[in-house]
Design a protein around this motif. Structure first.
Motif, PDB file in Angstrom:
ATOM      1  N   LEU A 262       0.770  -0.983   0.489  1.00 45.83           N
ATOM      2  CA  LEU A 262      -0.096  -0.222   0.267  1.00 45.83           C
ATOM      3  C   LEU A 262       0.976   1.058  -0.072  1.00 45.83           C
ATOM      4  O   LEU A 262       0.820   2.100  -1.288  1.00 45.83           O
ATOM      5  CB  LEU A 262      -0.716  -0.042   1.195  1.00 45.83           C
ATOM      6  N   ILE A 263       1.530   1.283   0.663  1.00 42.52           N
ATOM      7  CA  ILE A 263       2.441   2.084   0.580  1.00 42.52           C
ATOM      8  C   ILE A 263       3.374   2.488  -0.594  1.00 42.52           C
ATOM      9  O   ILE A 263       3.312   4.185  -1.036  1.00 42.52           O
ATOM     10  CB  ILE A 263       4.276   2.106   1.939  1.00 42.52           C
ATOM     11  N   ASN A 264       3.771   1.617  -1.031  1.00 37.31           N
ATOM     12  CA  ASN A 264       4.625   1.732  -2.887  1.00 37.31           C
ATOM     13  C   ASN A 264       3.253   2.015  -3.258  1.00 37.31           C
ATOM     14  O   ASN A 264       4.145   3.065  -4.075  1.00 37.31           O
ATOM     15  CB  ASN A 264       5.343   0.415  -2.571  1.00 37.31           C
ATOM     16  N   ASN A 265       2.826   2.238  -3.318  1.00 36.69           N
ATOM     17  CA  ASN A 265       1.723   2.009  -4.711  1.00 36.69           C
ATOM     18  C   ASN A 265       1.228   3.331  -4.566  1.00 36.69           C
ATOM     19  O   ASN A 265       1.503   4.190  -5.018  1.00 36.69           O
ATOM     20  CB  ASN A 265       0.276   1.363  -4.817  1.00 36.69           C
ATOM     21  N   ILE A 266       1.058   4.509  -3.212  1.00 35.45           N
ATOM     22  CA  ILE A 266       0.866   5.869  -2.979  1.00 35.45           C
ATOM     23  C   ILE A 266       1.895   6.492  -3.091  1.00 35.45           C
ATOM     24  O   ILE A 266       1.694   7.309  -4.083  1.00 35.45           O
ATOM     25  CB  ILE A 266       0.681   5.789  -1.187  1.00 35.45           C
ATOM     26  N   ASP A 267       3.021   5.620  -2.893  1.00 39.63           N
ATOM     27  CA  ASP A 267       4.291   6.752  -3.503  1.00 39.63           C
ATOM     28  C   ASP A 267       4.477   7.031  -4.322  1.00 39.63           C
ATOM     29  O   ASP A 267       4.739   7.883  -5.057  1.00 39.63           O
ATOM     30  CB  ASP A 267       5.908   6.762  -2.582  1.00 39.63           C
ATOM     31  N   GLU A 268       3.964   5.912  -4.886  1.00 46.97           N
ATOM     32  CA  GLU A 268       4.864   5.764  -6.676  1.00 46.97           C
ATOM     33  C   GLU A 268       3.885   6.586  -7.320  1.00 46.97           C
ATOM     34  O   GLU A 268       4.151   6.999  -8.343  1.00 46.97           O
ATOM     35  CB  GLU A 268       4.628   4.429  -7.398  1.00 46.97           C
ATOM     36  N   ALA A 269       2.002   6.429  -7.388  1.00 50.74           N
ATOM     37  CA  ALA A 269       1.286   7.556  -7.658  1.00 50.74           C
ATOM     38  C   ALA A 269       1.300   8.442  -7.516  1.00 50.74           C
ATOM     39  O   ALA A 269       1.325   9.614  -8.657  1.00 50.74           O
ATOM     40  CB  ALA A 269       0.185   6.782  -7.477  1.00 50.74           C
ATOM     41  N   TYR A 270       2.384   8.870  -6.319  1.00 45.09           N
ATOM     42  CA  TYR A 270       1.532  10.088  -6.282  1.00 45.09           C
ATOM     43  C   TYR A 270       3.161  10.990  -7.003  1.00 45.09           C
ATOM     44  O   TYR A 270       3.300  12.639  -6.953  1.00 45.09           O
ATOM     45  CB  TYR A 270       2.454  10.560  -4.454  1.00 45.09           C
ATOM     46  N   LYS A 271       4.273   9.614  -6.974  1.00 47.74           N
ATOM     47  CA  LYS A 271       5.841  10.461  -7.666  1.00 47.74           C
ATOM     48  C   LYS A 271       5.225  10.899  -9.135  1.00 47.74           C
ATOM     49  O   LYS A 271       5.347  11.719  -9.733  1.00 47.74           O
ATOM     50  CB  LYS A 271       6.400   9.705  -7.591  1.00 47.74           C
ATOM     51  N   SER A 272       4.263   9.950  -9.223  1.00 51.07           N
ATOM     52  CA  SER A 272       4.539  10.289 -11.259  1.00 51.07           C
ATOM     53  C   SER A 272       2.936  11.543 -11.583  1.00 51.07           C
ATOM     54  O   SER A 272       3.635  11.618 -12.832  1.00 51.07           O
ATOM     55  CB  SER A 272       2.982   8.502 -11.506  1.00 51.07           C
ATOM     56  N   TRP A 273       2.343  11.780 -10.761  1.00 55.08           N
ATOM     57  CA  TRP A 273       1.794  12.732 -11.072  1.00 55.08           C
ATOM     58  C   TRP A 273       2.235  13.829 -10.875  1.00 55.08           C
ATOM     59  O   TRP A 273       2.045  14.385 -11.253  1.00 55.08           O
ATOM     60  CB  TRP A 273       0.606  12.082  -9.468  1.00 55.08           C
ATOM     61  N   GLN A 274       3.211  13.621  -9.529  1.00 58.30           N
ATOM     62  CA  GLN A 274       4.157  15.105  -9.679  1.00 58.30           C
ATOM     63  C   GLN A 274       5.172  15.189 -10.556  1.00 58.30           C
ATOM     64  O   GLN A 274       5.272  16.603 -11.268  1.00 58.30           O
ATOM     65  CB  GLN A 274       5.053  15.164  -8.223  1.00 58.30           C
ATOM     66  N   GLN A 275       5.406  14.358 -11.218  1.00 55.63           N
ATOM     67  CA  GLN A 275       6.530  14.117 -12.481  1.00 55.63           C
ATOM     68  C   GLN A 275       5.640  15.260 -13.921  1.00 55.63           C
ATOM     69  O   GLN A 275       5.984  14.853 -14.941  1.00 55.63           O
ATOM     70  CB  GLN A 275       6.622  13.144 -12.794  1.00 55.63           C
ATOM     71  N   LEU A 276       4.384  14.970 -14.106  1.00 58.16           N
ATOM     72  CA  LEU A 276       3.812  15.510 -15.322  1.00 58.16           C
ATOM     73  C   LEU A 276       4.157  16.876 -15.277  1.00 58.16           C
ATOM     74  O   LEU A 276       3.827  17.967 -14.315  1.00 58.16           O
ATOM     75  CB  LEU A 276       2.183  14.961 -15.157  1.00 58.16           C
ATOM     76  N   PRO A 277       4.222  17.047 -16.582  1.00 57.81           N
ATOM     77  CA  PRO A 277       3.882  18.462 -17.311  1.00 57.81           C
ATOM     78  C   PRO A 277       2.612  19.309 -16.414  1.00 57.81           C
ATOM     79  O   PRO A 277       3.101  20.417 -16.414  1.00 57.81           O
ATOM     80  CB  PRO A 277       4.096  18.932 -18.238  1.00 57.81           C
ATOM     81  N   TRP A 278       1.963  18.707 -16.467  1.00 57.48           N
ATOM     82  CA  TRP A 278       0.915  19.258 -16.996  1.00 57.48           C
ATOM     83  C   TRP A 278      -0.184  18.763 -15.595  1.00 57.48           C
ATOM     84  O   TRP A 278      -1.344  18.793 -15.815  1.00 57.48           O
ATOM     85  CB  TRP A 278      -0.753  18.903 -17.595  1.00 57.48           C
ATOM     86  N   ARG A 279       0.324  18.867 -13.954  1.00 57.24           N
ATOM     87  CA  ARG A 279      -0.054  18.484 -12.995  1.00 57.24           C
ATOM     88  C   ARG A 279      -1.353  19.350 -12.557  1.00 57.24           C
ATOM     89  O   ARG A 279      -1.340  18.977 -12.148  1.00 57.24           O
ATOM     90  CB  ARG A 279       1.554  17.865 -12.051  1.00 57.24           C
ATOM     91  N   ASP A 280      -0.845  20.405 -12.835  1.00 57.76           N
ATOM     92  CA  ASP A 280      -1.362  21.783 -12.247  1.00 57.76           C
ATOM     93  C   ASP A 280      -3.004  21.538 -12.727  1.00 57.76           C
ATOM     94  O   ASP A 280      -3.288  22.071 -11.783  1.00 57.76           O
ATOM     95  CB  ASP A 280      -0.591  23.205 -12.514  1.00 57.76           C
TER      96      ASP A 280
END
Length: 520
Positions: A142-160
């Motif tokens: 569960l922790i790995n999924n949350i961390d990886e999902a959050y990191k992928s979202w933050q790396q998107l150029p259009w995350r805002d």
């Protein structure tokens, strides 16, 4: 000096104990708050978890120390809040001796050969068990999924342009359907590392998703032989067999998109409105805050000949409070397709949906709900619902040019509440009741018969005509000729259907206006 060192050691140990106690206190407070919120699904989380409770507490403790009250902490709350609603379904094929038999689709030339093999060996498939996620998922998963999902979202150029709520519902979840849980984000990231560069250059989620679709179509994914596999394959099964139906292909595409932080969802047509069966596609959240379906077809075509979805459900991870499943105590008391709380109604995203506000024809005692049913595979089945108030119902966001039968649901059967009706794209409602006006003769060609009844049609075959009058009532019969079939004195503006000895389940319904036949 030695005394000061000893004092420092004691102070450090005391501080560590205090911090540890503080963390435990935070966990207990958070757990208590969740557990006593009556409307929160976490009420029963620890009950369902059983011995796995310590794994869930480890997740809470991790984010209580690492990200107290931050976005990851809220993401953790979201995931744990939805756990009671999720499970994995495990299926196997069994021979008559009760032994598990593996069927590999690619070893057979066709789906027909697989069915012959199943019949010859007297195989049967059954769901062995349901693995409830609250009682089985480990804290590190569960922790790995949350961390990886959050990191992928933050790396998107259009995350805002992606709200936190959209991220939580359509990027964060660790599973797509009822597949056996497995970490899948890293699988796609390792198989398709070039996607990261494409994200930086294309900067468009729809283009990225379509790039994935091209890459994944290198294999022949769609196959009518896939019915022998799990209805919800996990990532290992998907890449191992490379045999999917529309549901598992949609799951595959959603996994691929979410692996790189792109919000994606499974859009399901629970039932078609003018053809048999159902369908699923992947949709992607666009830069202008809309959803874009990736399929090639048009789902809610407002022309007569186009495909028309009776409803479109966008699958969610979290339970939706508006759903009927969240408002009744006994799930068996409501129709099968409405027993899930994990969807939002997305019909209006695909067509000029209209509300149908009408009165019931037959008022049933002690009925609180009226259901919008459509005719599919030989029977009426509910795709939507409305509360019944003073003999009136209001079906919201209904697709135009689909025939719906308003009905009550009791003991697994439907009882007509109003004659079948249909709404136009302008919002005009047409009712298909029994008419005294008769059409002297109607004609249906052989090719149309074959297509609308989904069977082979031969000259001299007997075809039976039924009309809907609160139930299917026999009208007449006729024989097929070289030019098709003829029926006399058919009620105008009434819903009809055909049957044959060979097949009574696949025939579509139709109505007659003048001498013209309209298929629904």
């Amino acid at each position: 000096m030695e005394q000061n060192s000893e004092k420092n050691i004691v102070n450090n140990e005391t501080m560590k104990k205090n911090i540890h106690l503080l963390v435990i206190l935070i966990v207990l407070v958070i757990s208590s708050v969740w557990l006593y919120q009556k409307q929160n699904p976490l009420n029963r989380l620890y009950q369902l978890a059983g011995e796995n409770k310590k794994e869930l507490q480890a997740v809470i403790e991790h984010y209580s120390t690492q990200d107290t009250c931050g976005q990851k902490f809220q993401a953790m709350q979201f995931i744990l809040g939805g756990l009671p609603y999720h499970h994995s379904a495990v299926y196997h094929w069994y021979n008559p001796q009760g032994q598990i038999t593996t069927i590999v689709p690619r070893e057979f030339k066709s789906s027909g050969k697989i069915r012959e093999y199943i019949q010859e060996n007297q195989l049967r498939r059954k769901q062995d068990t349901s693995i409830f996620h609250a009682a089985s998922l480990r804290h590190d998963f569960l922790i790995n999924n949350i961390d990886e999902a959050y990191k992928s979202w933050q790396q998107l150029p259009w995350r805002d342009s992606i709200s936190f709520d959209i991220f939580k519902e359509y990027t964060l979840p660790y599973s797509i359907g009822n597949e056996v849980t497995q970490e899948w984000r890293s699988v796609f990231q390792e198989k398709y590392p070039e996607i990261k560069d494409s994200i930086l250059t294309m900067r468009d989620p729809v283009k990225i998703a379509r790039l994935f679709k091209r890459k994944l179509s290198v294999w022949r994914w769609y196959s009518d032989r896939s019915f022998v596999l799990s209805p919800n394959q996990n990532v290992e099964e998907l890449f191992k067999y490379q045999q999917v139906d529309c549901t598992n292909y949609a799951h595959l595409m959603v996994m691929a998109c979410r692996s790189f932080g792109i919000p994606a969802a499974v859009d399901e047509i629970p039932l078609w409105g003018n053809r048999n069966s159902s369908h699923c596609e992947c949709s992607v959240f666009t830069l202008d805050n809309k959803w874009q379906q990736l399929g090639d077809g048009v789902w809610c075509n407002v022309t007569y000949d186009g495909r028309r979805a009776a409803k479109v459900f966008k699958k969610t991870y979290s339970p939706q409070t508006w759903t009927l499943a969240q408002n009744v105590d006994d799930p068996d008391a409501i129709p099968p397709l409405l027993r899930s709380a994990l969807y939002v109604d997305a019909t209006a995203d695909y067509c000029p949906a209209q509300d149908i506000a009408f009165s019931v024809d037959t008022l049933a005692a002690s009925e609180d709900y009226v259901y919008a049913t459509v005719f599919n595979n030989g029977r009426w089945e509910a795709v939507h619902w409305s509360e019944l108030t003073d003999g009136k119902f209001n079906f919201t966001d209904m697709a135009p040019y689909v025939v719906y039968l308003p009905a009550y649901y009791k003991d697994g059967s439907y009882i007509q509440a109003q004659y079948p009706l249909m709404v136009s794209k302008e919002g005009e409602v047409k009712v298909y009741n029994i008419s005294d006006q008769k059409v002297p003769q109607i004609h249906i060609g052989r090719w149309t018969l074959k297509r609308k009844m989904e069977q082979k049609i031969n000259v001299d075959d007997k075809i039976y005509l039924y009309i809907w009058d609160k139930e299917w009532k026999y009208h007449s019969q006729s024989k097929v000729t070289d030019k098709g079939i003829y029926f006399k004195d058919v009620p105008e503006g009434t819903i009809c259907r055909l049957e044959s000895i060979q097949n009574s389940m696949k025939a579509r319904i139709f109505s007659v206006e003048g001498e013209k036949v309209f298929w629904w």
